[in-house]
Design a protein around this motif. Structure first.
Motif, short mmCIF file in Angstrom:
data_model
loop_
_atom_site.label_atom_id
_atom_site.label_comp_id
_atom_site.label_asym_id
_atom_site.label_seq_id
_atom_site.Cartn_x
_atom_site.Cartn_y
_atom_site.Cartn_z
N ASN A 136 -12.13 -35.61 -4.92
CA ASN A 136 -11.88 -36.86 -4.19
C ASN A 136 -10.47 -36.98 -3.65
N SER A 137 -9.64 -35.99 -3.91
CA SER A 137 -8.24 -36.07 -3.50
C SER A 137 -7.65 -34.67 -3.51
N GLY A 138 -6.43 -34.59 -2.99
CA GLY A 138 -5.74 -33.31 -2.97
C GLY A 138 -5.39 -32.84 -4.37
N ALA A 139 -4.88 -33.75 -5.18
CA ALA A 139 -4.48 -33.37 -6.54
C ALA A 139 -5.68 -32.84 -7.31
N GLU A 140 -6.82 -33.48 -7.15
CA GLU A 140 -8.00 -33.02 -7.88
C GLU A 140 -8.49 -31.65 -7.38
N ALA A 141 -8.38 -31.42 -6.08
CA ALA A 141 -8.76 -30.11 -5.55
C ALA A 141 -7.83 -29.04 -6.13
N ASN A 142 -6.53 -29.37 -6.23
CA ASN A 142 -5.56 -28.42 -6.79
C ASN A 142 -5.77 -28.23 -8.29
N GLU A 143 -6.08 -29.30 -8.98
CA GLU A 143 -6.37 -29.21 -10.41
C GLU A 143 -7.53 -28.22 -10.63
N GLY A 149 8.01 -27.63 -3.63
CA GLY A 149 6.58 -27.70 -3.32
C GLY A 149 5.98 -28.99 -3.86
N PHE A 150 4.89 -29.42 -3.25
CA PHE A 150 4.20 -30.62 -3.74
C PHE A 150 2.71 -30.33 -3.82
N HIS A 151 2.12 -30.64 -4.98
CA HIS A 151 0.71 -30.34 -5.17
C HIS A 151 -0.10 -31.50 -5.73
N GLY A 152 0.50 -32.67 -5.84
CA GLY A 152 -0.25 -33.82 -6.34
C GLY A 152 0.39 -34.38 -7.59
N ARG A 153 -0.25 -35.42 -8.17
CA ARG A 153 0.39 -36.17 -9.25
C ARG A 153 -0.35 -36.14 -10.58
N MET A 207 1.00 -22.00 -3.30
CA MET A 207 2.00 -22.32 -2.28
C MET A 207 1.40 -23.10 -1.13
N GLU A 208 2.25 -23.91 -0.51
CA GLU A 208 1.88 -24.57 0.74
C GLU A 208 2.26 -23.61 1.87
N PRO A 209 1.35 -23.30 2.77
CA PRO A 209 1.70 -22.43 3.89
C PRO A 209 2.53 -23.15 4.95
N GLY A 223 5.23 -29.58 3.09
CA GLY A 223 5.21 -30.91 3.70
C GLY A 223 6.22 -31.85 3.05
N GLU A 224 5.84 -32.39 1.89
CA GLU A 224 6.70 -33.36 1.19
C GLU A 224 8.11 -32.80 0.96
N GLY A 225 8.19 -31.50 0.77
CA GLY A 225 9.47 -30.87 0.45
C GLY A 225 10.46 -30.81 1.61
N PHE A 285 -3.62 -21.19 -1.58
CA PHE A 285 -2.93 -21.94 -0.53
C PHE A 285 -3.31 -23.41 -0.67
N ASP A 286 -2.30 -24.24 -0.85
CA ASP A 286 -2.52 -25.68 -0.85
C ASP A 286 -2.39 -26.15 0.59
N GLU A 287 -3.55 -26.35 1.22
CA GLU A 287 -3.58 -26.81 2.62
C GLU A 287 -3.99 -28.29 2.68
N VAL A 288 -3.65 -29.01 1.63
CA VAL A 288 -4.01 -30.44 1.60
C VAL A 288 -3.37 -31.17 2.79
N GLN A 289 -2.13 -30.80 3.11
CA GLN A 289 -1.46 -31.46 4.25
C GLN A 289 -1.56 -30.63 5.53
N SER A 290 -1.54 -29.31 5.41
CA SER A 290 -1.47 -28.45 6.60
C SER A 290 -2.84 -28.15 7.20
N ALA A 341 -7.71 -31.53 1.75
CA ALA A 341 -8.01 -32.95 1.49
C ALA A 341 -7.47 -33.73 2.70
N LYS A 342 -6.60 -34.71 2.47
CA LYS A 342 -6.00 -35.51 3.53
C LYS A 342 -6.84 -35.59 4.81
N SER A 343 -6.54 -34.82 5.85
CA SER A 343 -7.26 -34.94 7.13
C SER A 343 -8.76 -34.69 7.02
C1 PLP Z 1 -0.63 -35.04 -0.40
C2 PLP Z 1 -0.61 -33.69 -1.00
C3 PLP Z 1 -1.24 -33.43 -2.22
C4 PLP Z 1 -1.85 -34.52 -3.08
O1 PLP Z 1 -2.95 -35.11 -2.49
P1 PLP Z 1 -3.54 -36.48 -3.10
O2 PLP Z 1 -4.74 -36.76 -2.27
O3 PLP Z 1 -2.46 -37.51 -2.98
O4 PLP Z 1 -3.86 -36.22 -4.52
C5 PLP Z 1 -1.28 -32.13 -2.67
N1 PLP Z 1 -0.71 -31.14 -1.96
C6 PLP Z 1 -0.11 -31.34 -0.79
C7 PLP Z 1 0.46 -30.20 -0.03
C8 PLP Z 1 -0.02 -32.64 -0.27
O5 PLP Z 1 0.63 -32.85 0.89
#
Ligand code: PLP
Length: 402
Positions: free
Chosen positions: A101-108, A135-139, A187-189, A192-194, A220-225, A249-251
């Motif tokens: 349901n979210s980026g963090a959960e996909a990464n988990e 790097g940012f991968h969720g909370r 890694m994020e390719p 973003g947040e960083g 590859f964490d493509e949640v934002q990219s 996730a995101k988009s």
């Molecule tokens: C936003 C983001 C996440 C976290 O996604 P959530 O939907 O807030 O859990 C993970 N990785 C990257 C690269 C993000 O930009």
């Protein structure tokens, strides 16, 4: 009930500090607040509203599915989830999909899968997870620990172990860290947040080769990219490096919460019934909206449009900078752009964001030194032009206040 920003401070957990205006309505890349003030949206709900607000096709998908079936749980499968999974696998390297349901959960899910894969295939010694500074991968606790800012994971007790970090774009440092004990590299390719940091193509290729050498999975964490953000369906396609696991996730949901982990059949086989799960993951409502979002974005004309709009942003931002000299660099790709501030304005990205809000422009920061734009992938050219007129006024006001 009198619903104002001040109610936030009375009833909400204070982990956010939202703007003083309260948006109530959006169409495309325009948003209106409670007083009827109109904003141009360069924030896109943090790279989420890839087709703007209330896109008619998404409203249609949502209401059609909303009148049919919302939720079942994974005790049953459903048509929208299967159709979306089929499309995701048809159009990427992946052969299998897990919905969250979210980026963090996909990464988990990705991290747990990588650990399980390494344990079953190679043994207990293979636990190390390498990720990158900033790097940012969720909370969730695992993903925030893998993220490269200790400040976000400190202060919550013992962290998940065997997680190590190294500098992004530093292949020598990475080579020194990776070994046969490495389970996975996340890694994020495009960070973003960083701070909107693009990877050096040779670095990404080098990471892939070293992962292969040491039998480590590349995630590859493509949640934002992902999903068109860079002008490619996924950023990896523009880098010519294929991961073993990809998270999106995101988009993907165009504003409706959804996430997914994509991988190969071989790797996926290490999640068996009961190993991992989610009550809502892959629910028909989210998947119906995501399917429509994916269909619209996975179109060469839309992806080309992202590249063209990037150039519109870059040209006007260069003109603004010629005049005001506030940016050291305009970086990023497609509709994920960062204006890095010069030394004179170091640490002041929030001032630019607040000044933009004053000018009725919504934008974002990426750390203290970068102003970030992550608008709709189909933002009209007129809205880009008008938004940048407002942005220039915001820049001028920050410069004048200095
Ligand atoms: C936003 C983001 C996440 C976290 O996604 P959530 O939907 O807030 O859990 C993970 N990785 C990257 C690269 C993000 O930009």
């Amino acid at each position: 009930m009198n619903v104002t920003r001040s109610l936030f401070d009375e009833v909400m957990v204070p982990n956010y500090n939202p703007a003083s205006m309260v948006p109530v309505r959006g169409v495309g890349s325009r948003v209106w607040d409670q007083d009827g003030n109109e904003f141009i949206d360069f924030a896109g709900g943090i790279a989420v509203n890839a087709l703007g607000h209330c896109h008619p096709e998404l409203v249609k998908a949502l209401t059609e599915q909303g009148n049919k079936l919302w939720h079942l749980s994974n005790v049953f499968t459903n048509e929208p989830a299967l159709r979306l999974a089929k499309k995701l696998t048809d159009h990427t390297f992946a052969e299998r999909v897990y919905f969250a349901n979210s980026g963090a959960e996909a990464n988990e899910a990705a991290l747990k899968l990588a650990r399980r894969y390494a344990l079953e295939k190679f043994g207990e010694h293979k636990q190390q997870i390498i990720a990158f500074n900033q790097g940012f991968h969720g909370r969730t606790f695992f993903t925030v620990t893998v993220g490269g800012q200790a400040a976000y994971s400190d202060g919550f007790g013992p962290k998940p172990g065997a997680v190590e970090h190294c500098a992004y774009n530093d292949l020598a440092a990475f080579e020194a860290l990776i070994s046969d004990n490495t389970c996975a590299v996340m890694m994020e390719p495009l960070q973003g947040e960083g701070g909107i940091i693009s990877p050096d193509p040779a670095f990404v290729k080098g990471v892939r080769e070293l992962c292969d050498k040491h039998n480590a999975l590349l995630i590859f964490d493509e949640v934002q990219s992902g999903v068109g953000r860079t002008g490619h369906l996924y950023a990896y396609m523009g880098l010519d490096v294929t991961p073993d696991i990809l998270t999106t996730a995101k988009s993907l949901g165009g504003g409706f919460p959804v996430g997914a982990m994509l991988t190969t059949t071989d790797i996926a086989a290490h999640f068996k019934p009961g190993t991992h799960g989610s009550t809502y993951g892959g629910n028909p409502l989210a998947c119906a909206v995501a399917e429509r979002t994916f269909d619209i974005i996975n179109d060469p004309a839309v992806l080309e449009g992202v590249k063209r709009k990037e150039q519109l942003f870059r040209d006007t931002l260069a003109t603004i900078n010629d005049k005001h000299k506030v940016f050291s660099e305009i970086r990023g790709k497609g509709m994920l752009l960062g204006c890095a501030l010069t030394e004179d304005f170091a640490g002041q990205s929030r001032a630019f964001l607040d000044a933009s809000t004053q000018q009725q422009l919504m934008c974002l920061v990426a750390g203290a030194n970068v102003v970030r734009f992550a608008p709709s992938l189909i933002i009209p050219d007129e809205d880009i032009a008008e938004g940048l007129v407002r942005f220039e006024k915001a820049v001028a006001s920050v410069v004048a206040a200095k």
